[in-house]
Every structure is written in C-alpha cells, then in structure tokens.
Write a protein that holds these residues in place. Sequence first.
Motif, PDB file in Angstrom:
ATOM      1  N   SER A   1      -9.755 -45.522  41.818  1.00 52.12           N
ATOM      2  CA  SER A   1      -9.118 -46.667  42.482  1.00 52.12           C
ATOM      3  C   SER A   1      -9.392 -47.991  41.770  1.00 52.12           C
ATOM      4  N   LEU A   2     -10.533 -48.126  41.106  1.00 54.46           N
ATOM      5  CA  LEU A   2     -10.830 -49.382  40.404  1.00 54.46           C
ATOM      6  C   LEU A   2      -9.843 -49.641  39.257  1.00 54.46           C
ATOM      7  N   PRO A   3      -9.644 -48.702  38.333  1.00 52.81           N
ATOM      8  CA  PRO A   3      -8.638 -48.950  37.276  1.00 52.81           C
ATOM      9  C   PRO A   3      -7.215 -48.979  37.815  1.00 52.81           C
ATOM     10  N   LEU A   4      -6.913 -48.141  38.812  1.00 50.52           N
ATOM     11  CA  LEU A   4      -5.571 -48.147  39.390  1.00 50.52           C
ATOM     12  C   LEU A   4      -5.284 -49.484  40.067  1.00 50.52           C
ATOM     13  N   GLY A   5      -6.298 -50.033  40.729  1.00 51.99           N
ATOM     14  CA  GLY A   5      -6.134 -51.331  41.373  1.00 51.99           C
ATOM     15  C   GLY A   5      -5.797 -52.426  40.376  1.00 51.99           C
ATOM     16  N   LEU A   6      -6.393 -52.354  39.188  1.00 53.48           N
ATOM     17  CA  LEU A   6      -6.106 -53.347  38.148  1.00 53.48           C
ATOM     18  C   LEU A   6      -4.647 -53.240  37.703  1.00 53.48           C
ATOM     19  N   LEU A   7      -4.181 -52.005  37.518  1.00 52.23           N
ATOM     20  CA  LEU A   7      -2.782 -51.796  37.119  1.00 52.23           C
ATOM     21  C   LEU A   7      -1.819 -52.294  38.202  1.00 52.23           C
ATOM     22  N   ILE A   8      -2.159 -52.021  39.449  1.00 50.92           N
ATOM     23  CA  ILE A   8      -1.310 -52.470  40.560  1.00 50.92           C
ATOM     24  C   ILE A   8      -1.278 -53.991  40.630  1.00 50.92           C
ATOM     25  N   SER A   9      -2.408 -54.618  40.335  1.00 53.21           N
ATOM     26  CA  SER A   9      -2.442 -56.090  40.359  1.00 53.21           C
ATOM     27  C   SER A   9      -1.519 -56.673  39.293  1.00 53.21           C
ATOM     28  N   PHE A  10      -1.426 -56.002  38.135  1.00 54.24           N
ATOM     29  CA  PHE A  10      -0.490 -56.450  37.094  1.00 54.24           C
ATOM     30  C   PHE A  10       0.946 -56.366  37.613  1.00 54.24           C
ATOM     31  N   GLY A  11       1.255 -55.257  38.299  1.00 56.71           N
ATOM     32  CA  GLY A  11       2.590 -55.104  38.861  1.00 56.71           C
ATOM     33  C   GLY A  11       2.872 -56.160  39.918  1.00 56.71           C
ATOM     34  N   ARG A  12       1.858 -56.440  40.727  1.00 56.87           N
ATOM     35  CA  ARG A  12       2.004 -57.455  41.785  1.00 56.87           C
ATOM     36  C   ARG A  12       2.238 -58.839  41.199  1.00 56.87           C
ATOM     37  N   MET A  13       1.675 -59.123  40.015  1.00 55.10           N
ATOM     38  CA  MET A  13       1.812 -60.440  39.388  1.00 55.10           C
ATOM     39  C   MET A  13       2.965 -60.496  38.394  1.00 55.10           C
ATOM     40  N   SER A  14       3.715 -59.404  38.287  1.00 52.86           N
ATOM     41  CA  SER A  14       4.826 -59.349  37.332  1.00 52.86           C
ATOM     42  C   SER A  14       5.843 -60.459  37.601  1.00 52.86           C
ATOM     43  N   LYS A  15       6.417 -60.986  36.530  1.00 54.18           N
ATOM     44  CA  LYS A  15       7.441 -62.020  36.663  1.00 54.18           C
ATOM     45  C   LYS A  15       8.786 -61.423  37.073  1.00 54.18           C
ATOM     46  N   ASN A  16       8.882 -60.095  36.936  1.00 57.56           N
ATOM     47  CA  ASN A  16      10.075 -59.397  37.398  1.00 57.56           C
ATOM     48  C   ASN A  16      10.012 -59.271  38.923  1.00 57.56           C
ATOM     49  N   LYS A  17      10.953 -59.884  39.617  1.00 56.74           N
ATOM     50  CA  LYS A  17      10.929 -59.936  41.074  1.00 56.74           C
ATOM     51  C   LYS A  17      10.986 -58.553  41.709  1.00 56.74           C
ATOM     52  N   ILE A  18      11.764 -57.657  41.111  1.00 59.40           N
ATOM     53  CA  ILE A  18      11.896 -56.309  41.672  1.00 59.40           C
ATOM     54  C   ILE A  18      10.562 -55.574  41.605  1.00 59.40           C
ATOM     55  N   ILE A  19       9.915 -55.635  40.426  1.00 57.26           N
ATOM     56  CA  ILE A  19       8.635 -54.955  40.244  1.00 57.26           C
ATOM     57  C   ILE A  19       7.570 -55.546  41.155  1.00 57.26           C
ATOM     58  N   SER A  20       7.473 -56.863  41.175  1.00 56.95           N
ATOM     59  CA  SER A  20       6.449 -57.509  42.000  1.00 56.95           C
ATOM     60  C   SER A  20       6.674 -57.231  43.483  1.00 56.95           C
ATOM     61  N   THR A  21       7.943 -57.150  43.908  1.00 53.35           N
ATOM     62  CA  THR A  21       8.250 -56.865  45.315  1.00 53.35           C
ATOM     63  C   THR A  21       7.855 -55.447  45.689  1.00 53.35           C
ATOM     64  N   ILE A  22       8.101 -54.499  44.784  1.00 49.12           N
ATOM     65  CA  ILE A  22       7.734 -53.103  45.031  1.00 49.12           C
ATOM     66  C   ILE A  22       6.224 -52.976  45.227  1.00 49.12           C
TER      67      ILE A  22
END
Length: 216
Positions: free
Chosen positions: A28-49
């Motif tokens: 969960s620690l490395p996965l959480g980091l990857l998810i945080s990148f997705g959450r901060m993505s400049k792509n609205k669709i990706i960040s919304t997902i």
Amino acid sequence: MATSVMLQKLGEGMVTSLWIFAVTLIFSLPLGLLISFGRMSKNKIISTIFKLYISVMRGTPLMLQLMVIYFGPFYVLGVQISQSWKNMAVAIGFVLNYAAYFAEIYRGGIESMPQGQYEAAKILGYTKAQTFIRIILPQVIKRILPAITNETITLVKDTSLAFTIGVTEMFTMAKALASGQVSMLPYAFAALFYYILNLVVAFIMERIEKKMNYYR
C-alpha cells in the motif's frame, strides 16, 4: 485449557495478524504514491478517476469493502469461492483501502513543498524525475512520517477486521478462546499483543524520523 495451549493458539492468530500487517504496508505504501500522482495529474479525467477512488475507499467502511471483494466473484460472476480466496481478498482489501489514505498523505506532503525548490533544481540541470527522487521525496517523507505512523498504528488494530470474512487472526482467535473458556484472559493477551506491536511500530518510526532530521 492450559495456558501454554492457549498461547499457542493465540500465536497462530498473531502470525496471521502480522502477515496482514506486513503485506498491507509493503504494497500500500508504493501504491499510495502512484495513486497520489494520478490524483495530482493535470489531466482532469485521470485526476477525477483517482479522486473518486480515494473518496470511495475513505468514505466506506473497510469491513464492507472486504465483504464486497470476498463475495463479489460469487454474486457477480457466479464463481465458487475457495478457501484460499479468503487470504487473497483480505490482502487486496487492506492494500486498496490503505493505499487511498497513504495517497492523500503523500499528496499533502508533495504539495506542501515550495515551488522554488523545483525551479532551483531545474536551473542546476536536474530532470523532473531526478528532482523528485533526490530532492523532493526525501523531504516529503520527513514531513509525512507522523501521519504515516498514525496510519500504521491504526493498521495494527484494523487487522482484527479480517474476521469479517472468516480469517482467523489474533482477535478472532482470542474471541473464540474467551467464549470457550468463559474467561477474559485471551482478550488480555490479545490486548497486550496489539499494544506491544504498536510500541514497536512507534519506536521504529521515531528512530526513522530522527534519522531524517537532516532534511530540516
């Protein structure tokens, strides 16, 4: 039942609890980091997902998530549930749930970093990846350690929720022994286990935090 036998049975439950704890942290620690990148993505669709994923994981009980993951294949696909699926469902449920919490912790740490550090690294010729790994990430880890410690301590106690789908961890074993013996002693030993493990976690995290004082 002799105390030695009771401790042996509690020890079996303890091994399962430690397994859930270790697997959850490792993934969960490395996965959480990857998810945080997705959450901060400049792509609205990706960040919304990813924002929706985090919202669902944090907004619904872990107990319910475990039941959905465990019973889902049977109710949705008609697949017979095997005994081995219990452990897999527990691992998936805990990892996905805690990754969402860690993602928000990572995001808070990353977004708290001054923009000037990125600009300075760019002037020095660092790539974006080098800037993050060598400069930003160590400071982020230092900042988020207290929050990570709190979540890790919570995880120790949350391992007891595995009983929801019939996984016999420490709490489940203590409950069964206490019911059979009409005694509070198994609960006392279980409480001692959780307390000692949390002391160990707090001690280790405190040592790590002191070593990270370099990044003040």
